[in-house]
Design an enzyme around this catalytic site. Structure first.
Site, PDB file in Angstrom:
ATOM      1  N   LEU A  79     -11.292  21.941   5.024  1.00  0.00           N
ATOM      2  CA  LEU A  79     -12.627  21.342   5.082  1.00  0.00           C
ATOM      3  C   LEU A  79     -12.589  19.858   5.419  1.00  0.00           C
ATOM      4  CD1 LEU A  79     -14.379  23.101   2.055  1.00  0.00           C
ATOM      5  CD2 LEU A  79     -14.567  23.636   4.480  1.00  0.00           C
ATOM      6  N   GLY A  80     -11.391  19.292   5.541  1.00  0.00           N
ATOM      7  CA  GLY A  80     -11.287  17.891   5.920  1.00  0.00           C
ATOM      8  C   GLY A  80     -11.911  16.978   4.873  1.00  0.00           C
ATOM      9  N   GLU A 104       2.504  24.794 -18.085  1.00  0.00           N
ATOM     10  CA  GLU A 104       3.435  25.920 -18.088  1.00  0.00           C
ATOM     11  C   GLU A 104       4.870  25.455 -18.322  1.00  0.00           C
ATOM     12  OE1 GLU A 104       2.980  28.896 -18.379  1.00  0.00           O
ATOM     13  OE2 GLU A 104       0.879  29.163 -17.860  1.00  0.00           O
TER      14      GLU A 104
END
Length: 448
Positions: A79-80, A104
């Site tokens: 999407l830039g 994690e």
């Protein structure tokens, strides 16, 4: 022209699909192993499921948290500038998922767990079982010639992985702990790519079987699976993970990278001493109050630089830094942990109290009693070899990338190309109430 028609956008979308669906398959497979470890028909089947689950747990925790985050990063890139703003949700997805590699236990810690503990656990039964399963899938895939580009690189990677595993376990068995564990992070990445390649080959076999049934409504789904499987072939990862990085380091043991007269503290490449935080952290750990049978602290600091040259033009490097601590307690044979980025005395005490409260809460329902499990009291320093000399300068990296990019042959069909490198530094400190103190420093370069 819609951006979906750009070849590079298609590449990024397909990369996301390969990462996410491969990780999703692995998570579902681990969930099934957990169920089988409790509900399988015989004790032998339940034991085998638990052994395989124990081996795969570091992969389940580290591979999706690292590579699915890269999928989020690609979503922003597609999407830039719009992807970087709050007008679209992908930037929040990235921020939310950035937590996964931290809570994690970090990639480095999981790599130590895999190489230092899980491989040899149960006499290596889990590893032997995994090798048999992957070999069985490859044998089944031979019935489909279209799957040869997936099967053959996986077979080669599995063979190479077994060779490297034997070499590293041999070093550990002869007491060469420093040199063996210096390779643990890259070994975990190699192991993870092999497992994900196996899961994708399983999906590809099911897709071929689905296409053979001839249901037109499912054709697009199965073809999409096959295309993603081809794109995720483990052969594309081989240059990054199975080179000399995963061989015996040609250097002296870790003590050789410390400086005389500095209390054994290894130097950082920039000249400042690593583990400057050890003394105050040790004191804060000693001042913690706990009623637990056993408790420990693991502090991790990571720095990652990403360098890239696109069409022979160097792009600005990106730099990320993370640090945090994980407090683990054992109460009534039950272990629980809490993570924190607040490294003050109060912050560490709060995390320890949270972990202890959680352990007491779940003790009534625990399936395992860990009170008889041994606790390490080892003290050691180790670091990746020749920290100063083997880590290239940024200028050298850019020169290498520029040469690689410039060597790409001209072709009108190529919309774009890019050469990238990752440079990482990981520092860890482990302390426990039995007197253990382990400190590690690793630096490595890998194709990004």
């Amino acid at each position: 022209m819609p951006i979906i028609q750009h070849s590079d956008v298609k590449r990024m979308l397909l990369t996301q699909k390969a990462y996410v669906e491969g990780a999703f398959d692995l998570g579902l497979y681990a969930a099934r192993l957990f169920d089988d470890s409790h509900t399988a028909a015989t004790e032998d089947e339940r034991q085998q499921a638990q052994q395989l689950l124990d081996l795969l747990t570091p992969i389940v925790k580290s591979w999706p948290s690292e590579f699915c985050l890269k999928a989020n990063e690609l979503a922003i890139q597609i999407l830039g500038g719009h992807g970087y703003t709050r007008d679209y949700p992908v930037e929040q997805y990235y921020r939310d998922n950035r937590l996964n590699p931290i809570h994690e236990g970090t990639h480095g810690i999981q790599s130590l767990d895999l190489l230092g503990r899980k491989l040899a656990q149960h006499g290596g039964a889990g590893l032997k079982q995994l090798v048999r399963l992957i070999a069985g899938t490859c044998a089944q895939a031979q019935a489909y010639t279209r799957l040869d580009p997936l099967r053959e690189p996986l077979e080669q990677l599995l063979s190479r992985l077994q060779h490297v595993t034997l070499g590293l376990l041999g070093e550990l068995s002869t007491g060469q702990v420093n040199s063996a564990l210096a390779n643990s992070a890259l070994y975990l990445k190699a192991f993870g790519h092999c497992v994900i390649g196996w899961r994708w080959l399983e999906q590809a076999i099911r897709a071929e079987q689905g296409l053979a049934r001839g249901n037109p409504a499912d054709t697009g789904f199965y073809r999409g699976k096959l295309q993603a499987a081809r794109f995720s072939s483990p052969g594309k990862y081989r240059p990054a993970i199975m080179t000399s990085h995963c061989s015996r380091p040609a250097t002296t043991p870790a003590r050789a990278c410390t400086r005389s007269g500095s209390e054994g503290e290894p130097p950082s490449p920039g000249g400042s001493r690593m583990f400057d935080f050890t003394a105050p952290l040790r004191q804060r750990f000693a001042d913690l109050n706990s009623g637990a049978e056993f408790f420990s602290l693991r502090y991790v600091q990571e720095a990652h630089q990403h360098l890239s040259v696109r069409k022979n033009i160097a792009e600005p490097p990106s730099l990320t830094r993370d640090q945090g601590a994980m407090l683990t307690v054992r109460v009534n044979g039950v272990e629980a942990y809490a993570a924190t980025a607040d490294l003050s005395q109060a912050g560490l005490q709060r995390a320890l109290d949270q972990a202890e409260a959680l352990a007491r809460q779940i003790a009534r329902h625990a399936l395992l009693d860990l009170r008889e499990q041994p606790v390490s009291s080892a003290r050691a320093d180790y670091c990746s070899p020749n920290l100063n000399s083997t880590f290239p300068a940024l200028a050298d990296c850019y020169e290498l990338l520029a040469r690689e990019s410039a060597s790409v042959p001209g072709d009108s069909r190529l919309v774009n190309w890019q050469a990238s490198l990752g440079l990482s530094t990981v520092e860890q400190i482990y302390l426990n109430s039995a007197g253990a103190e382990l400190r590690q420093a690793q630096r490595f370069v890998f194709p990004a």
